[in-house]
Write a protein that holds these residues in place. Structure first.
Motif, short mmCIF file in Angstrom:
data_model
loop_
_atom_site.label_atom_id
_atom_site.label_comp_id
_atom_site.label_asym_id
_atom_site.label_seq_id
_atom_site.Cartn_x
_atom_site.Cartn_y
_atom_site.Cartn_z
N PRO A 72 -22.81 0.96 -23.71
CA PRO A 72 -22.93 2.25 -23.03
C PRO A 72 -23.32 3.39 -23.95
N ASP A 73 -22.95 3.30 -25.21
CA ASP A 73 -23.42 4.26 -26.21
C ASP A 73 -23.41 3.57 -27.56
N GLU A 74 -23.96 4.19 -28.58
CA GLU A 74 -24.20 3.51 -29.85
C GLU A 74 -22.92 3.17 -30.61
N ARG A 75 -21.79 3.67 -30.18
CA ARG A 75 -20.52 3.36 -30.84
C ARG A 75 -19.57 2.55 -29.96
N THR A 76 -20.06 2.08 -28.82
CA THR A 76 -19.19 1.36 -27.89
C THR A 76 -19.89 0.12 -27.35
N VAL A 77 -19.19 -0.99 -27.34
CA VAL A 77 -19.65 -2.22 -26.70
C VAL A 77 -18.66 -2.56 -25.58
N ALA A 78 -19.17 -2.72 -24.37
CA ALA A 78 -18.34 -3.06 -23.23
C ALA A 78 -18.50 -4.54 -22.91
N VAL A 79 -17.40 -5.23 -22.68
CA VAL A 79 -17.40 -6.66 -22.39
C VAL A 79 -16.75 -6.86 -21.03
N ASP A 80 -17.52 -7.38 -20.09
CA ASP A 80 -17.04 -7.61 -18.73
C ASP A 80 -16.40 -8.98 -18.63
N ALA A 81 -15.40 -9.21 -19.46
CA ALA A 81 -14.66 -10.47 -19.49
C ALA A 81 -13.43 -10.24 -20.35
N SER A 82 -12.42 -11.04 -20.12
CA SER A 82 -11.22 -10.99 -20.94
C SER A 82 -10.60 -12.37 -20.99
N PRO A 83 -9.76 -12.65 -21.97
CA PRO A 83 -9.17 -13.99 -22.05
C PRO A 83 -8.31 -14.31 -20.84
N ARG A 84 -8.25 -15.57 -20.50
CA ARG A 84 -7.37 -15.98 -19.40
C ARG A 84 -5.91 -15.73 -19.80
N PRO A 85 -5.01 -15.65 -18.84
CA PRO A 85 -3.64 -15.22 -19.15
C PRO A 85 -2.90 -16.09 -20.15
N ASP A 86 -3.23 -17.40 -20.24
CA ASP A 86 -2.51 -18.26 -21.18
C ASP A 86 -3.24 -18.42 -22.51
N ASP A 87 -4.28 -17.62 -22.74
CA ASP A 87 -4.95 -17.59 -24.04
C ASP A 87 -4.03 -16.88 -25.04
N PRO A 88 -3.93 -17.36 -26.28
CA PRO A 88 -3.05 -16.71 -27.26
C PRO A 88 -3.38 -15.25 -27.51
N LEU A 89 -4.63 -14.82 -27.23
CA LEU A 89 -5.01 -13.44 -27.47
C LEU A 89 -4.95 -12.57 -26.21
N ALA A 90 -4.50 -13.14 -25.10
CA ALA A 90 -4.45 -12.37 -23.86
C ALA A 90 -3.56 -11.14 -24.00
N GLY A 91 -2.42 -11.31 -24.66
CA GLY A 91 -1.48 -10.20 -24.77
C GLY A 91 -2.05 -8.99 -25.48
N VAL A 92 -2.78 -9.22 -26.59
CA VAL A 92 -3.29 -8.08 -27.35
C VAL A 92 -4.61 -7.57 -26.78
N LEU A 93 -5.43 -8.43 -26.21
CA LEU A 93 -6.72 -7.98 -25.70
C LEU A 93 -6.65 -7.44 -24.28
N ARG A 94 -5.59 -7.75 -23.55
CA ARG A 94 -5.42 -7.23 -22.20
C ARG A 94 -4.31 -6.20 -22.13
N GLY A 95 -3.71 -5.87 -23.29
CA GLY A 95 -2.59 -4.95 -23.32
C GLY A 95 -3.05 -3.50 -23.39
N SER A 96 -2.07 -2.61 -23.49
CA SER A 96 -2.36 -1.17 -23.48
C SER A 96 -2.66 -0.61 -24.87
N ALA A 97 -2.25 -1.31 -25.92
CA ALA A 97 -2.44 -0.80 -27.28
C ALA A 97 -3.78 -1.27 -27.84
N PRO A 98 -4.49 -0.45 -28.61
CA PRO A 98 -5.73 -0.88 -29.25
C PRO A 98 -5.46 -2.03 -30.22
#
Length: 292
Positions: A72-98
Motif C-alpha cells: 500500500p505504500d513504500e514502507r508497508t507490505v500487506a499480507v492477506d493471510a495469516s497462520p492457522r490457529p494451531d501454527d506455532p506462530l499464530a499467537g504472535v502473528l495474530r495477536g495485538s502486539a507487534p
C-alpha cells in the motif's frame, strides 16, 4: 536497520567476503521500490519467520492467489493471510502486539526471491509488515516448480507435535531439496532465508540432529552472522506434493572449517494440509553442488 550487525561483519571477515558484502549492502533498502512491489503482488508463497511467545524461533509458509501480498505504500507490505490457529506462530502473528519478522517471497518458476524484514502487526485480513530491510537474492539453488492447482477445500488435519522426528519425518527431511530457515540477531531482528540443493543435501544425523553444507551465496552471511550471536533457529519444510508443512525449532551452530551448519531440534510440528496449493516436480537448479 539496513547496515550489518557485529555477527554479520564477523562472519564476512572469517571468509574474506568483507568487500563483496559492502557492495551488496548498498542495495539493501528500508523501503519497497516499485519493481519490488510488482514482484510481491504476483506471488503465491510467502515464508515468515518469527519468535513465539517463549522466544523459540519458527518459520512458516503462507500462500494465496496473486495479490494476497500487496504494497500500500513504500514502507508497508500487506499480507492477506495469516497462520492457522494451531501454527506455532499464530499467537504472535495474530495477536495485538507487534512482532519482529523476517520474510522471503519466492517464485520457484523463475528462481526469483526477495526478502523483506521488519515489524509486523495484525491487519484487517492478515498481516501488516512495516519494512526495515528490503533486498533481492540471486537465483542459486532454487528448484523450478509451478503451482498446478489450487485446493478449494483443503482438509487440514490437526497439528502433530513431537520432541523428535518420526521415521517418516526423517525421510521427508533426508529427501528434501528445499527448506527455509529463520534466525535472529542478539536484539531479535529476524531474517528468513532459503536453502536448496539436490535431494539429500540435508543430512539426518539422528532423530533430533540435522546438518547441511553452506553453499556459496551472496556474501552477506546474514544467517550465519545471526548464528554468531544467537543460536536459536527455526526451519520449515514444505511438502510440495501433499501440502503438509513440517516446522522445526531448536538451536544451530556453524562449523566454519567444514562450512556446514548443525541444527539440534527441540520441537517439531507437522501441519497436515497447511498449503492450499500443489506444485510440479522440481527442475533442479544447475547451481546445486554434487552431494558429498
Amino acid at each position: 536497520m539496513t547496515g550489518y550487525h557485529a555477527g554479520e561483519l564477523a562472519a564476512q571477515a572469517r571468509v574474506g567476503e568483507t568487500e563483496r558484502a559492502e557492495h551488496l549492502g548498498r542495495s539493501i533498502r528500508s523501503t519497497v521500490p516499485a519493481v519490488a512491489a510488482s514482484f510481491l503482488a504476483e506471488r503465491q508463497l510467502l515464508v515468515v519467520g518469527a519468535a513465539d511467545e517463549a522466544g523459540r524461533m519458527w518459520a512458516t509458509v503462507l500462500t494465496g492467489e496473486p495479490g494476497f501480498v500487496s504494497v500500500p505504500d513504500e514502507r508497508t507490505v500487506a499480507v492477506d493471510a495469516s497462520p492457522r490457529p494451531d501454527d506455532p506462530l499464530a499467537g504472535v502473528l495474530r495477536g495485538s502486539a507487534p512482532a519482529r519478522v523476517g520474510t522471503i517471497a519466492l517464485e520457484p518458476a523463475t528462481r526469483r526471491r526477495m526478502r523483506v524484514n521488519g515489524v509486523a502487526e495484525a491487519g484487517p485480513s492478515g498481516l501488516l509488515l512495516h519494512t526495515e530491510q528490503v533486498f533481492s537474492n540471486c537465483p542459486k539453488y532454487i528448484q523450478k516448480r509451478r503451482p498446478v492447482r489450487r485446493i478449494q477445500s483443503t482438509e487440514a488435519g490437526p497439528a502433530r507435535w513431537s520432541s523428535a522426528l518420526s521415521a517418516a519425518q526423517q525421510v521427508l527431511v533426508a529427501t528434501a531439496d528445499t527448506f527455509f530457515l529463520a534466525t535472529a540477531d542478539a536484539e531479535g531482528h529476524v531474517d528468513a532465508s532459503h536453502r536448496g540443493g539436490l535431494c539429500g543435501f540435508v543430512e539426518v544425523l539422528s532423530e533430533t540432529r540435522l546438518r547441511w553444507r553452506e553453499y556459496a551465496g551472496n556474501g552477506a552471511y546474514m544467517t550465519l552472522g545471526n548464528l554468531e550471536l544467537n543460536p536459536r533457529a527455526g526451519i520449515v519444510l514444505p511438502d510440495w506434493e501433499n501440502g503438509d508443512t513440517l516446522l522445526l525449532t531448536g538451536e544451530a551452530g556453524t562449523n566454519w572449517q567444514e562450512r556446514s551448519v548443525e541444527f539440534e531440534l527441540t520441537a517439531a510440528v507437522q501441519l497436515p494440509g497447511a498449503l492450499s496449493m500443489r506444485w510440479t516436480e522440481p527442475e533442479f537448479s544447475p547451481a546445486n553442488p554434487p552431494l558429498g
